[in-house]
Design a protein around this motif. Structure first.
Motif, PDB file in Angstrom:
ATOM      1  N   PHE A  69       0.927  -1.234  -0.004  1.00  0.00           N
ATOM      2  CA  PHE A  69       0.077   0.001  -0.050  1.00  0.00           C
ATOM      3  C   PHE A  69       0.862   1.211   0.021  1.00  0.00           C
ATOM      4  O   PHE A  69       0.525   2.110  -0.785  1.00  0.00           O
ATOM      5  CB  PHE A  69      -0.996  -0.098   1.255  1.00  0.00           C
ATOM      6  CG  PHE A  69      -1.955  -0.991   1.194  1.00  0.00           C
ATOM      7  CD1 PHE A  69      -2.380  -1.699   0.279  1.00  0.00           C
ATOM      8  CD2 PHE A  69      -2.586  -1.322   2.391  1.00  0.00           C
ATOM      9  CE1 PHE A  69      -3.324  -2.761   0.029  1.00  0.00           C
ATOM     10  CE2 PHE A  69      -3.698  -2.360   2.465  1.00  0.00           C
ATOM     11  CZ  PHE A  69      -4.175  -2.968   1.407  1.00  0.00           C
ATOM     12  N   GLY A  70       1.932   1.319   1.010  1.00  0.00           N
ATOM     13  CA  GLY A  70       2.852   2.413   0.854  1.00  0.00           C
ATOM     14  C   GLY A  70       3.403   2.589  -0.652  1.00  0.00           C
ATOM     15  O   GLY A  70       3.642   3.887  -0.996  1.00  0.00           O
ATOM     16  N   ARG A  71       3.968   1.529  -1.149  1.00  0.00           N
ATOM     17  CA  ARG A  71       4.382   1.779  -2.724  1.00  0.00           C
ATOM     18  C   ARG A  71       3.581   2.381  -3.646  1.00  0.00           C
ATOM     19  O   ARG A  71       3.732   3.269  -4.459  1.00  0.00           O
ATOM     20  CB  ARG A  71       4.910   0.428  -3.071  1.00  0.00           C
ATOM     21  CG  ARG A  71       5.956  -0.179  -2.495  1.00  0.00           C
ATOM     22  CD  ARG A  71       6.350  -1.351  -3.230  1.00  0.00           C
ATOM     23  NE  ARG A  71       7.570  -2.329  -2.435  1.00  0.00           N
ATOM     24  CZ  ARG A  71       7.499  -3.360  -1.824  1.00  0.00           C
ATOM     25  NH1 ARG A  71       6.085  -4.184  -2.142  1.00  0.00           N
ATOM     26  NH2 ARG A  71       8.573  -4.143  -1.162  1.00  0.00           N
ATOM     27  N   VAL A  72       2.090   2.034  -3.522  1.00  0.00           N
ATOM     28  CA  VAL A  72       0.852   2.387  -4.331  1.00  0.00           C
ATOM     29  C   VAL A  72       0.813   3.862  -3.897  1.00  0.00           C
ATOM     30  O   VAL A  72       0.712   4.707  -4.857  1.00  0.00           O
ATOM     31  CB  VAL A  72      -0.215   1.622  -4.280  1.00  0.00           C
ATOM     32  CG1 VAL A  72      -1.462   2.350  -4.993  1.00  0.00           C
ATOM     33  CG2 VAL A  72       0.101   0.173  -4.900  1.00  0.00           C
ATOM     34  N   ARG A  73       0.784   4.130  -2.689  1.00  0.00           N
ATOM     35  CA  ARG A  73       0.674   5.809  -2.244  1.00  0.00           C
ATOM     36  C   ARG A  73       1.676   6.489  -2.789  1.00  0.00           C
ATOM     37  O   ARG A  73       1.423   7.472  -3.346  1.00  0.00           O
ATOM     38  CB  ARG A  73       0.319   5.496  -0.878  1.00  0.00           C
ATOM     39  CG  ARG A  73      -0.827   5.304  -0.228  1.00  0.00           C
ATOM     40  CD  ARG A  73      -0.839   5.330   1.161  1.00  0.00           C
ATOM     41  NE  ARG A  73      -1.669   4.850   1.998  1.00  0.00           N
ATOM     42  CZ  ARG A  73      -3.229   5.603   2.001  1.00  0.00           C
ATOM     43  NH1 ARG A  73      -3.053   6.586   1.623  1.00  0.00           N
ATOM     44  NH2 ARG A  73      -4.060   4.866   2.500  1.00  0.00           N
ATOM     45  N   ALA A  74       2.897   6.233  -2.614  1.00  0.00           N
ATOM     46  CA  ALA A  74       4.079   6.950  -3.353  1.00  0.00           C
ATOM     47  C   ALA A  74       3.863   7.032  -4.819  1.00  0.00           C
ATOM     48  O   ALA A  74       4.227   8.050  -5.224  1.00  0.00           O
ATOM     49  CB  ALA A  74       5.291   6.142  -2.850  1.00  0.00           C
ATOM     50  N   ALA A  75       3.561   5.846  -5.429  1.00  0.00           N
ATOM     51  CA  ALA A  75       3.359   5.984  -6.957  1.00  0.00           C
ATOM     52  C   ALA A  75       2.348   7.092  -7.388  1.00  0.00           C
ATOM     53  O   ALA A  75       2.329   7.610  -8.324  1.00  0.00           O
ATOM     54  CB  ALA A  75       3.284   4.730  -7.503  1.00  0.00           C
ATOM     55  N   ALA A  76       1.017   6.833  -6.711  1.00  0.00           N
ATOM     56  CA  ALA A  76       0.191   7.830  -6.763  1.00  0.00           C
ATOM     57  C   ALA A  76       0.488   9.198  -6.783  1.00  0.00           C
ATOM     58  O   ALA A  76       0.234  10.196  -7.742  1.00  0.00           O
ATOM     59  CB  ALA A  76      -1.159   7.701  -6.061  1.00  0.00           C
ATOM     60  N   GLU A  77       1.236   9.681  -5.706  1.00  0.00           N
ATOM     61  CA  GLU A  77       1.782  10.971  -5.366  1.00  0.00           C
ATOM     62  C   GLU A  77       2.606  11.514  -6.646  1.00  0.00           C
ATOM     63  O   GLU A  77       2.643  12.680  -6.859  1.00  0.00           O
ATOM     64  CB  GLU A  77       2.127  11.105  -4.175  1.00  0.00           C
ATOM     65  CG  GLU A  77       1.188  10.905  -2.912  1.00  0.00           C
ATOM     66  CD  GLU A  77       1.456  10.807  -1.655  1.00  0.00           C
ATOM     67  OE1 GLU A  77       2.819  10.772  -1.379  1.00  0.00           O
ATOM     68  OE2 GLU A  77       0.990  10.612  -0.502  1.00  0.00           O
ATOM     69  N   ASP A  95      -4.780   8.959  -1.108  1.00  0.00           N
ATOM     70  CA  ASP A  95      -6.147   8.453  -0.704  1.00  0.00           C
ATOM     71  C   ASP A  95      -7.218   8.271  -1.827  1.00  0.00           C
ATOM     72  O   ASP A  95      -8.234   8.228  -1.482  1.00  0.00           O
ATOM     73  CB  ASP A  95      -6.588   9.355   0.509  1.00  0.00           C
ATOM     74  CG  ASP A  95      -5.809   8.981   1.678  1.00  0.00           C
ATOM     75  OD1 ASP A  95      -5.174   7.896   1.911  1.00  0.00           O
ATOM     76  OD2 ASP A  95      -5.726   9.792   2.745  1.00  0.00           O
ATOM     77  N   ASP A  96      -6.578   8.748  -2.943  1.00  0.00           N
ATOM     78  CA  ASP A  96      -7.659   8.666  -4.248  1.00  0.00           C
ATOM     79  C   ASP A  96      -7.999   7.352  -4.453  1.00  0.00           C
ATOM     80  O   ASP A  96      -9.182   7.007  -4.910  1.00  0.00           O
ATOM     81  CB  ASP A  96      -7.110   9.319  -5.500  1.00  0.00           C
ATOM     82  CG  ASP A  96      -6.706  11.004  -5.576  1.00  0.00           C
ATOM     83  OD1 ASP A  96      -7.708  11.397  -4.531  1.00  0.00           O
ATOM     84  OD2 ASP A  96      -6.074  11.341  -6.100  1.00  0.00           O
ATOM     85  N   LEU A  97      -7.386   6.317  -4.093  1.00  0.00           N
ATOM     86  CA  LEU A  97      -7.557   4.903  -4.161  1.00  0.00           C
ATOM     87  C   LEU A  97      -8.054   4.179  -2.992  1.00  0.00           C
ATOM     88  O   LEU A  97      -7.754   4.712  -1.932  1.00  0.00           O
ATOM     89  CB  LEU A  97      -6.300   4.208  -4.688  1.00  0.00           C
ATOM     90  CG  LEU A  97      -5.398   4.402  -6.087  1.00  0.00           C
ATOM     91  CD1 LEU A  97      -5.019   5.491  -6.159  1.00  0.00           C
ATOM     92  CD2 LEU A  97      -4.797   3.215  -6.365  1.00  0.00           C
TER      93      LEU A  97
END
Length: 307
Positions: free
Chosen positions: A207-215, A222-224
């Motif tokens: 989840f941390g990796r996805v959050r970082a990639a989103a940003e 938190d868009d996802l």
């Protein structure tokens, strides 16, 4: 916490069985009914009476249910051309009145491709990326305009990009354990990121990796929506847990380690640990589709405590 039911029909289930489970899912107040997209049983299961197609199944359920969300974890990108899949999903969404979600993955189970004569390309991730671009591009194209795509694997020319889903934004789910390319793809295309059969610690890292990639891609983390799939084996007492574990050919200790197993209180506690690392949606993998009492117990003793 949203609680959803996830089924694996390739292990052995008719459409009528899936309809019964989907109606129970709706009647018991769960948020959604999802299914896998496979054509061949795994392990020692006989798979009888034979495979059911994910999107044909969901089309039927779209007309037989009224409230629950319907979707796939995950549609195999190797099974369908992206333009055809965009039409299928949009049509089922309209048939359901706007309750469909598309989980899309690269495809991985080579044996089922051999069994049914489906090409199994070596480069699947690049194809998946183009498929996501095409499907979302077709849906986002304004009515009256056309869509073109010139990629390495797919080319579309002057597509009318029809039909459109009933939903203005049909949710797209991407998932997996990949550390680099998967988060990047989720950041670009996903409304929900799902990690299957992962520990709390592994979920937190991914989840941390996805959050970082989103940003990094200009979105908010938190868009996802972040979600987990976990096998379920819940019982009122130890004997019931053991009985349900035996039916699906698993050991209780292993299920407690790797899934949502034990008493309702144990399961609620473990879901709380996933919630603490960012998960807001749990898919209960239900392997014994004849045991509707299992769903009733989860609804009355687990869901009631989690909202």
């Amino acid at each position: 916490m949203d609680l959803r039911i996830f089924t694996e029909p390739q292990q052995g289930a008719s459409y009528d069985t899936l309809l019964t489970v989907a109606k129970a899912t709706e009647d018991l107040g769960f948020d959604a009914f999802f299914r896998s997209d496979h054509y061949l049983a795994m392990g020692s299961a006989d798979g009888l009476p034979g495979p059911t197609d994910a999107w044909i199944t969901l089309a039927g359920l779209a007309r037989e249910t009224r409230r629950i969300r319907l979707g796939t974890l995950m549609t195999a990108g190797t099974f369908r051309l992206p333009g055809v899949l965009a039409i299928q999903v949009a049509q089922v969404d309209r048939m359901s009145g706007g309750r469909v979600e598309l989980g899309l993955g690269a495809g991985w189970f080579e044996e089922e491709h051999k069994a049914y004569g489906i090409p199994f390309p070596k480069e699947k991730f690049g194809r998946l990326e183009e498929q996501l671009a095409i499907i979302t591009g077709l849906w986002e194209t304004e009515v009256g305009k056309t869509f073109d795509f010139d990629g390495t694997y797919y080319r579309l020319t002057d597509s009318p990009a029809l039909p459109k889903p009933a939903q203005e934004k049909l949710p797209v789910l991407i998932g997996g354990h990949g550390a680099r390319r998967t988060p990047r793809l989720a950041a670009k295309y996903a409304d929900e990121f799902n990690i299957p059969f992962a520990s709390v610690a592994d979920s937190e890292r991914q989840f941390g990796r996805v959050r970082a990639a989103a940003e990094e891609a200009g979105r908010k983390g938190d868009d996802l929506v972040y979600s987990n799939v976990l096998v379920a084996c819940v019982g009122k007492d130890d004997a019931e847990v053991a009985r349900r574990a035996a039916v699906i050919g698993r050991e209780v200790d292993e299920l407690k380690e790797n899934g949502l197993a034990g008493s309702p209180a144990e399961v609620v506690d473990k879901i709380g640990r996933y919630a603490a690392v960012g998960s807001s949606r749990i898919y209960f993998q239900i392997l014994d589709l004849d045991d509707l009492d299992h769903l009733e117990l989860i609804a009355s003793e687990v869901q009631s405590q989690l909202g």
